[in-house]
Scaffold this motif. Structure first.
Motif, PDB file in Angstrom:
ATOM      1  N   THR A   8      33.464  32.861   6.198  1.00 28.59           N
ATOM      2  CA  THR A   8      34.892  33.007   5.995  1.00 28.59           C
ATOM      3  C   THR A   8      35.121  34.180   5.042  1.00 28.59           C
ATOM      4  N   ASN A  36      36.177  32.285  16.031  1.00 28.45           N
ATOM      5  CA  ASN A  36      37.500  31.697  16.181  1.00 28.45           C
ATOM      6  C   ASN A  36      38.472  32.853  16.212  1.00 28.45           C
ATOM      7  N   THR A  97      35.468  32.172  10.843  1.00 22.67           N
ATOM      8  CA  THR A  97      36.867  31.740  10.873  1.00 22.67           C
ATOM      9  C   THR A  97      37.749  32.969  10.753  1.00 22.67           C
ATOM     10  N   THR A  98      39.004  32.837  11.135  1.00 22.02           N
ATOM     11  CA  THR A  98      39.895  33.991  11.023  1.00 22.02           C
ATOM     12  C   THR A  98      40.198  34.225   9.552  1.00 22.02           C
ATOM     13  N   ALA A 101      42.249  31.697   7.623  1.00 22.70           N
ATOM     14  CA  ALA A 101      41.976  30.285   7.856  1.00 22.70           C
ATOM     15  C   ALA A 101      41.518  29.572   6.594  1.00 22.70           C
ATOM     16  N   ASN A 102      41.813  28.291   6.570  1.00 22.82           N
ATOM     17  CA  ASN A 102      41.318  27.397   5.536  1.00 22.82           C
ATOM     18  C   ASN A 102      40.014  26.798   6.066  1.00 22.82           C
ATOM     19  N   GLU A 143      45.295  30.808   0.455  1.00 22.58           N
ATOM     20  CA  GLU A 143      44.145  30.699   1.359  1.00 22.58           C
ATOM     21  C   GLU A 143      42.944  31.460   0.817  1.00 22.58           C
TER      22      GLU A 143
END
Length: 355
Positions: A8, A36, A97-98, A101-102, A143
């Motif tokens: 992430t 993702n 993850t983008t 994103a969390n 975030e």
């Protein structure tokens, strides 16, 4: 079980650089990368086969890239099925993850979904932090703070674009948010994959390594925290001397106070098992959504072995660890990382669970 890494990091931090490396370099590992994919931050199109209707593309180094626009659980299950059927071979998975994103829900998937839990083991959350822009991103986006708080490992990118002082300030801030995650300042366009894989961040082991600087400052600034609780919330404490003092303190130290932060509980007295179970259960029920990661190595009454526990939001697991060593200083050490957690309630409640 296939070890899985969640990668992430905020938009533009350099996750893609790292992924492109994983997907191209001759490292000899067969890795399935799940992207993702939302937005323009996807893998360089040159590497991917353009007009393939298939979602899964095999790279020339044996890695697999799979783009998921929908459900992660479906993607993981389908990868596991293809692997069992012998259609695909891979030994580990990286989920990107983008940027906005969390990572929480992604991590929880591994503990909540039975099919995912049967094939995949969550190894670690690795967060890429852009040294140049992180201070602003942490100020503006919760975030970004969450991604740091969730991490088992922090990788700093673009460190060549900041001064040593700026880097030191950022590093201190990252440690306040998350003292459990080691920070690497590698130019990880070329970082060894060992910095990313097999970190065993979700292993229930009896190591709880916390940054020593954090432990030092945590002791020193205890009295600031009391003032901070009420700072700026406008509860009519405006003229209160302590409030003013707390404020001065903050500006003086140049603190950026983040909603997401860590604190530690330590004691050399043993816990009463029943009381602690009940108290931790209650904490997780009430504050679980705000608790990102927590971990502890515990000294329990009448136990010759350590008890290890850790959790993600409402999901908590515990296990027996190694025996206490003959000459080892026995004691409990716990760290909680979360959003605006009431430190005093946690600490005084834990103290009441001691024998």
């Amino acid at each position: 079980m296939i070890p899985t890494t969640i990668l992430t990091g905020f938009l533009g931090a350099g996750k893609t650089t790292l992924l492109n490396r994983i997907l191209q370099e001759p490292h000899g590992m067969r890795i399935a990368v799940i992207e993702n994919e939302f937005g323009q931050e996807n893998i360089d199109n040159e590497i991917l086969v353009q007009d393939s209707g298939e979602q899964i593309v095999e790279m020339n180094n044996g890695c697999i890239c799979c783009t998921v626009r929908g459900d992660l659980i479906v993607a993981l299950s389908s990868l596991a099925q293809k692997r069992e059927a012998g259609e695909l071979t891979f030994d580990r998975v990286v989920i990107e993850t983008t940027g906005l994103a969390n990572p929480g829900p992604v991590a929880q998937t591994f503990f909540v979904d039975e099919e995912v839990g049967a094939h995949f083991m969550l190894d670690a959350v690795v967060t890429v932090v852009d040294a140049r822009h992180a201070m602003d991103q942490l100020d503006q986006h919760e975030e970004a703070q969450r991604q740091v708080g969730f991490a088992d490992k922090l990788l700093l990118s673009k460190t060549d674009l900041v001064t040593p002082e700026e880097l030191a300030t950022l590093t201190a801030r990252l440690k306040r948010i998350n003292p459990r995650a080691p920070i690497s300042t590698a130019d990880f366009g070329r970082a060894p994959l060992a910095e990313v894989m097999d970190l065993k961040g979700f292993n229930l082991n009896d190591k709880l390594e916390l940054d020593p600087d954090f432990l030092e400052t945590d002791q020193v600034h205890d009295d600031d925290h009391v003032h901070d609780e009420h700072c700026g919330h406008g509860h009519g404490h405006q003229h209160d001397h302590a409030h003013e003092h707390g404020h001065e303190h903050n500006h003086h130290q140049g603190h950026h106070s983040d909603d997401i932060a860590a604190f530690v509980f330590k004691s050399t007295r043993p816990f009463d098992t029943a009381k602690l179970d009940e108290f931790l259960g209650g904490l997780v029920n009430v504050y679980g959504p705000r608790m990102l990661r927590y971990k502890g190595v515990l000294l329990m009454q009448d136990a010759d072995r350590k008890v290890v526990f850790q959790g993600v939001h409402q999901i908590m697991g515990s296990d027996l660890g190694a025996k206490w060593g003959e000459n080892e200083v026995r004691g409990s050490k716990m760290v909680f990382i979360g959003k605006n957690l009431p430190k005093d309630i946690f600490i005084s409640g834990l103290e009441q669970c001691l024998v």
